[in-house]
Every structure is written in C-alpha cells, then in structure tokens.
Design an enzyme around this catalytic site. Structure first.
Site, PDB file in Angstrom:
ATOM      1  N   SER A 125     -11.282 127.849  48.758  1.00 22.59           N
ATOM      2  CA  SER A 125     -12.563 127.293  48.269  1.00 22.59           C
ATOM      3  C   SER A 125     -12.115 127.082  46.877  1.00 22.59           C
ATOM      4  O   SER A 125     -11.189 126.167  46.548  1.00 22.59           O
ATOM      5  CB  SER A 125     -13.489 128.378  48.103  1.00 22.59           C
ATOM      6  OG  SER A 125     -14.720 128.000  47.803  1.00 22.59           O
ATOM      7  N   ASP A 159     -18.704 122.904  56.934  1.00 22.07           N
ATOM      8  CA  ASP A 159     -18.490 123.755  55.793  1.00 22.07           C
ATOM      9  C   ASP A 159     -19.808 123.113  54.977  1.00 22.07           C
ATOM     10  O   ASP A 159     -19.788 121.938  54.868  1.00 22.07           O
ATOM     11  CB  ASP A 159     -17.336 123.451  55.051  1.00 22.07           C
ATOM     12  CG  ASP A 159     -17.105 124.623  54.325  1.00 22.07           C
ATOM     13  OD1 ASP A 159     -17.884 124.959  53.539  1.00 22.07           O
ATOM     14  OD2 ASP A 159     -15.859 124.912  54.181  1.00 22.07           O
ATOM     15  N   HIS A 183     -17.788 127.349  56.359  1.00 20.55           N
ATOM     16  CA  HIS A 183     -16.886 127.972  54.885  1.00 20.55           C
ATOM     17  C   HIS A 183     -16.137 128.987  55.526  1.00 20.55           C
ATOM     18  O   HIS A 183     -15.147 129.209  54.870  1.00 20.55           O
ATOM     19  CB  HIS A 183     -17.970 127.894  53.868  1.00 20.55           C
ATOM     20  CG  HIS A 183     -17.199 128.178  52.404  1.00 20.55           C
ATOM     21  ND1 HIS A 183     -16.338 127.027  52.016  1.00 20.55           N
ATOM     22  CD2 HIS A 183     -17.038 129.077  51.629  1.00 20.55           C
ATOM     23  CE1 HIS A 183     -15.722 127.375  50.787  1.00 20.55           C
ATOM     24  NE2 HIS A 183     -16.352 128.677  50.602  1.00 20.55           N
TER      25      HIS A 183
END
Length: 687
Positions: free
Chosen positions: A538, A623, A658
């Site tokens: 991330s 995501d 995600h």
C-alpha cells in the site's frame, strides 16, 4: 524460476495530463478502465506470464503453504469475553476457512448459542467478509454486515437471535458498523459515497421499517473528513465523529433518546485533534490542544464540553506519546509510547495508584485488548515479540496478578523461542538522526554479509509497525533469512514529530530513512546488496517504488503489495476513493509547490532507463484503497524502460481487493508465492 524473455507488452495510448503549465504524457492511462476487455486481457496475460516464470516452483509453493498452515492450530478458540450477561467466543474448526461466532449465557458451562457460521455464509461467494456484529442492549438482536466483493462496501442486516430469522431489511453501501440505541429498535450507521467510498453520512434506521424511511442525521460535507458513529463504553451516549488527518469533531446524544438532536462537543478547529471517552458525569479528552504534540488527557463535565472547559488530567510530555485510553469504573488505563516502546499505565481514580506494567524486551508489542465491561476489575491486554508468540493476559487491578488466558500455539514441534534472537539497533540517517531497526534471526548466524535479509517498513499516516511475532515468518528465518523492521519517519514510533517529519514536504525522509537503514545493514555485515530484499504494501508499496528509483543497486529483490505508485495522478483525481482525505498526508497537487514535490518522488513518474532489482508486484482487481491500475501501469512502464534482465512479475487477484484473499488460509497461498520468489532468488527452494 524460469527466465522467459517474451513478456507481456502493454500497448501505448498517449494521454496528455496538463496542470500548472506542465504536461505529462501517460502512455498507460488507458489501463484504468476495468470494463475495457483489453485491460482484463493484459492483466490476465501478466498472470499467465507469472505462472510460466514460477512454474518450476509450483511444488515448492504447495509444500511451503502446507508448512505455514501446519504451524497454525486449525481447531482454535478465542478467549471468551463477557458483555451484558453473555460470554462471546470466536471459533475455528479443522478444515474450515472462516470463523464461527457463538455465545453462552452467564457461565461458560451454559449451552452454546450459534450467532454466525461464516463458513455457511461464504459458500456461494468467491470472497466473503463479516464486517461487524452489534448486539442489541436486550441481547435479542444482532446487526451484522457482509462484504462479498472486497471493496469494503458492506451490507447491514439484522438477525433475531431468538428465532434465528434474518430480517429482510438490507442497508447497502455502508462502512459495516452499526450502533444500537437503548430502545432496541433504533440503529445508527454510516453510509459511503458510492463513487469515492468516503463515509460521509450518518443515518438512523428503525427496525422493520424499511431502509427507504431511514433518516439522515448527519452529513459530512467536507471532503477531507470521514464520519463514523459508536456508543460510549458507559452506554450512555451515541457519538458521531468526524475526522481528517489533522482535525476532528464530535457530537452526541443520550442513547435513551435517539430521536433528539445531536449536540456538538467541540467545533472542529484546524490542527486540533481530539478523541473522547465518557465516565460518570464527565468526558475524558485526548487532544493535542495547546501545542501538546504528543497529546495530553483532559477532563470536562458532560454539560460543558467546549475546549475552554477542558482541565488537564495527564499533561503533555515531550518524550511520551499517548496513543489510547481504556476507562473502567475504578481505573484508567493509558497506552503510552516512549522511545518506541509500548507501555501500559494504570491509574486508580482515587489517586492512590499510578504505575506501569513491567516489560523487559526492546522488541516487544503490547496493546490494550477487548475490554467491553465497564464494571470489570480485569484489564485484558496482549503481548508478543519478534521471537515470542502472542499471549492474551488478564491483569487483576485489585490483586495485581496476571493470568495468561491463552498463548499462541506454534504447531509442528520444531519451534523453540530460545533458538531465535531479537534485537534493536539504530542506523544513522543522512541528516544525523538515528533510525531504530528491529531484527530477528535464528541464533548462530555469522555477520559476514552472506545472510539473506528481508527489510520491511510502511512509513505513512503515523501508522506504527510494532515488532510482533509471526509463525508464518519462521519459514524464512529457518532458511537463514534475517527479518528487519525499519521504524522510519512517517510512523509514530518515536512520537508525533517522527510522523510530522515524514509527511507532506518532508515525505522524502521516509524514503531516505529506509535507504540509510539498508546501507547500515550492509555496512554492519548483516547482509549485502546481493542478498538484501525489501518489502512494502500500500503506502509501503510507494516506499518500494521510491527506493528502487533512488538506489536500485542496494537490493536483489523487491516485494510490492498493492503499491500506491501513481501518486500524482491519483492525488489530482478527486473521484478516486480516499483522494480528498489524503491531502493532509501527501499535499494537494493542485497547489504548485506540492505538485512539484510529489512529482519529484512519485514512483510511476520517475521510472527511467536503468537497471532495477528483481520484482514481484501483487494487486487486486477490486481494490478500493489502491486501484489495481496503479501497479499495472507501473509494471508496464518498468517493462518499457528497465535495462536489466532481472525478473519482473505482476500478479493480479481477479477476485479480491486491498486485503487480499478471504478465508483463513487462502491468503497463505499469496505468502507462499512471495516467499518462494525470495527463496528462489537465493537458490533455496528445497526441502
């Protein structure tokens, strides 16, 4: 791994992006449309290429998956906690991927009541997550939420725990949490914007009335803020909060009168951050008011909540960060951080006791656990370290005794914590500060530069990566790897200023800190550039993209999970989830100063013709945090520019988002792929 020279080549469709009289040409902008079959075809071609390159490691991946899974107790049960007359328990059963939620009335010897079996609920879905469970005050109803797409857009429903009927009302596109008023029929929940996914509205729902009749009680119009709702631990108040990176605001009503108007606690003020907790006739406020950079604790009467009435209880200390508090009827517990280490401070409300629980290591993690019972004489907390499995502990305020309720079992019969060493070292940064690094490795290694080392960091949002135990990580440690966590600026490991010095126009400190840690680990012979690997996900993936543009020669391999790498384009697009709320973290590039600064480090914008390390990049098609096209575009551009013959792989999970795959063990398959990638580069894919 096979070196296959015929890799996917994404077509180039130039897209001019102009602002501030500066034009960038993005040849892979077209990849941001997942409804375009050409996009899906490209992602699938990359997946097929990854499959071909990794084909010889398939058997090893399977064995590694089984090895990691074999350390985890399949038939596991959480430590029960008591709330409003019931003991609540989460169970896992052998051969099943998902948790089972049950409860027992009054005693643990009572009959078990099934609340939710997520294995049954997940059967018809390729992805499933139970977001939250909220029990009504009379214990007869459970509001629960589910996500079956992995975009964190939850559907809330209500189940009757007496009849086991799930009511027909469905509330779509929520954050997943729901809060009961004390009347057992009114629910408050937060709704998301369908485009940006920002939680922007709070609604009130009356049971069995249909969600079309739900009443909007609060609308957060500032796009930099998210809003949420919860009940105070005292059960007296329903609280609506709004927060951005730099400021917050709360309003509240008595939970007995859910149809009343919410009262503002303290109007939002730029750079004023505060949180509130209710006790007796007062609120306790954690805030940074009066330049309390590391926060302080104040008290105010529940009828006079504006900041002019806040009275200091725990003053600000320059060397101690206040992270959280837990309120009990007789005690206040404060989670503090000093010199990077967690501390649990216990204060009796009568002022006669004020002390810390003792911890010895320099690489441990402790945290306040689940303590829903306001009346309890027990503090539940957790403890683990890089070489010590986690424990759930109940500490008795009255007797000062600790009772270990559960210790994490590491199955397989091979793990002994005394066989591993865990230390903290300090690396000199280029500007003179010292950067802490937590290390763990198997005892007996030689500092001769030959050890493979995986260096991990995150370094954004003030999120601190504490040194915690992982049974999965043993698969690397037992094969000679050293594991290092670099506590770089951008986290709050060394307090709030450590975060402030790693954001906005100081963001590059995050990257140079990581690089300086890498150089230190090489200089001290823990590893060498032939055996050093870096991992981040991330915003940590942004870190990976930055360091390989700045110092690619330091690393033999990179793992980048759902990486945030197209920073400039994303931060200029306010329709993308999270963008507007991120301005206080990265800066708003509509401002020329921030535009130029972000452009100078944004990984995608700084790819150039040079050698890059071996790389495995992982993303999810759905995501909602970092859109799939960022890593896809990045890999396409790297393929175009890089001058080396090193391996570059992109693996897109076409089902998940995600957080990766759902299911207890399914995510281990992704870890097995990542670890196999590293171990194969070290020539260590053997059993």
């Amino acid at each position: 791994m096979k070196k296959i020279n015929k890799f996917p080549i994404a077509k180039k469709i130039p897209q001019e992006l102009t602002i501030h009289n500066d034009t960038r040409v993005d040849n892979y902008f077209w990849l941001n449309n997942k409804d375009n079959q050409d996009v899906i075809d490209y992602l699938q071609a990359e997946n097929a290429y990854t499959e071909k390159v990794m084909i010889d490691t398939k058997e090893f991946q399977k064995k590694l998956f089984e090895e990691m899974k074999g350390r985890i107790k399949e038939d596991d049960t959480s430590v029960p906690y008591k709330l409003n007359g019931y003991w609540y328990i989460t169970k896992y059963e052998t051969g099943k991927d998902y948790p089972i939620y049950v409860r027992k009335k009054e005693t643990l010897d009572a009959a078990e009541e099934l609340l939710f079996d997520c294995n049954e609920m997940a059967k018809s879905h390729s992805y499933f997550n139970l977001g939250g469970i909220s029990i009504s005050p009379d214990n007869t109803l459970a509001a629960f939420s589910t996500d079956t797409v992995s975009r964190r857009q939850y559907t809330i429903q209500v189940k009757n725990l007496i009849t086991n009927e799930t009511y027909s009302d469905k509330i779509l596109n929520t954050t997943g949490s729901a809060t009961w008023a004390n009347d057992n029929k009114t629910l408050f929940y937060s709704m998301k914007d369908e485009v940006t996914l920002r939680s922007h509205k709070i609604f009130k729902h009356k049971l069995l009335s249909g969600n079309k009749n739900d009443i909007e009680v609060y609308h957060e119009t500032d796009e930099a803020f998210n809003t949420f709702v919860y009940k105070s631990k005292s059960k007296k108040y329903i609280v609506i909060g709004s927060s951005s990176t730099l400021s917050s605001e709360y309003r509240f009503i008595n939970a007995d009168t859910p149809d009343n108007e919410f009262k503002l606690f303290q109007v939002r003020t730029k750079d004023l951050e505060y949180n509130i907790a209710h006790y007796g006739d007062s609120f306790y406020v954690i805030s940074n008011i009066d330049n309390a950079t590391n926060f302080k604790i104040s008290k105010t009467n529940e009828n006079k909540t504006e900041k002019q009435y806040w009275q200091d209880v725990i003053p600000h200390r320059k060397s101690v960060l206040i992270e959280d508090i837990e309120i009990f009827k007789d005690y206040l517990v404060i989670n503090e951080r000093e010199n990077g280490l967690n501390k649990l401070r216990i204060i009796n409300w009568n002022g006669k006791e004020d002390y810390y629980l003792p911890f010895d290591s320099e690489t441990y993690t402790t945290y306040i656990g689940n303590n829903p019972d306001f009346e309890s004489d027990l503090l539940r907390y957790g403890y683990n370290s890089l070489n010590t499995p986690g424990s759930v502990i109940d500490y008795n305020f009255k007797t000062k005794q600790s009772d270990i309720k559960k210790e994490q079992e590491v199955l397989g019969g091979k793990f002994k914590k005394e066989n591993y060493e865990s230390i903290r070292v300090w690396a000199p940064a280029s500007d003179g500060v010292k950067i802490p690094i937590s290390l763990v490795y198997k005892k007996g290694i030689k500092l001769d530069g030959s050890n493979p080392l995986l260096q991990y960091a995150y370094g954004s949002y003030g999120s601190t990566i504490d040194p915690s135990f992982s049974s999965i990580r043993l698969s690397l440690l037992d094969r000679g790897f050293i594991y290092a966590i670099s506590h770089i600026r951008g986290s709050e490991y060394l307090g709030r200023e450590w975060y402030e010095n790693g954001k906005l126009l100081n963001k590059k400190n995050t990257f140079t800190d990581f690089i300086d840690c890498s150089k230190y680990l090489i200089d001290q012979k823990y590893t060498s550039n032939k055996h050093l690997y870096a991992y981040g996900g991330s915003a940590g993936g942004l870190l990976m993209g930055a360091i390989i543009n700045m110092n690619p020669e330091l690393y033999n391999g990179i793992l980048a999970a759902v990486p945030f790498v197209d920073v400039l384009t994303t931060m200029l697009d306010n329709t993308i989830p999270l963008t507007t709320g991120e301005y206080d973290e990265w800066g708003n590039p509509n401002n020329l100063e921030y535009y130029n600064y972000i452009k100078s480090y944004s990984p995608y914008d700084n790819v150039e013709a040079k050698n890059y390390p071996n790389m495995l990049v992982i993303t999810g098609l759905h995501d909602s945090q970092v859109q799939y096209w960022e890593p896809a575009k990045w890999v396409a551009k790297l393929r175009e520019f890089k001058t080396d013959s090193n391996i570059l792989l992109l693996k897109t999970d076409m089902e998940s988002g995600h957080g990766g795959a759902s299911g207890r063990f399914e995510s281990l398959k992704e870890v097995a792929l990542e670890y196999t990638f590293l171990l194969d580069l070290e020539g260590n894919c053997s059993y």
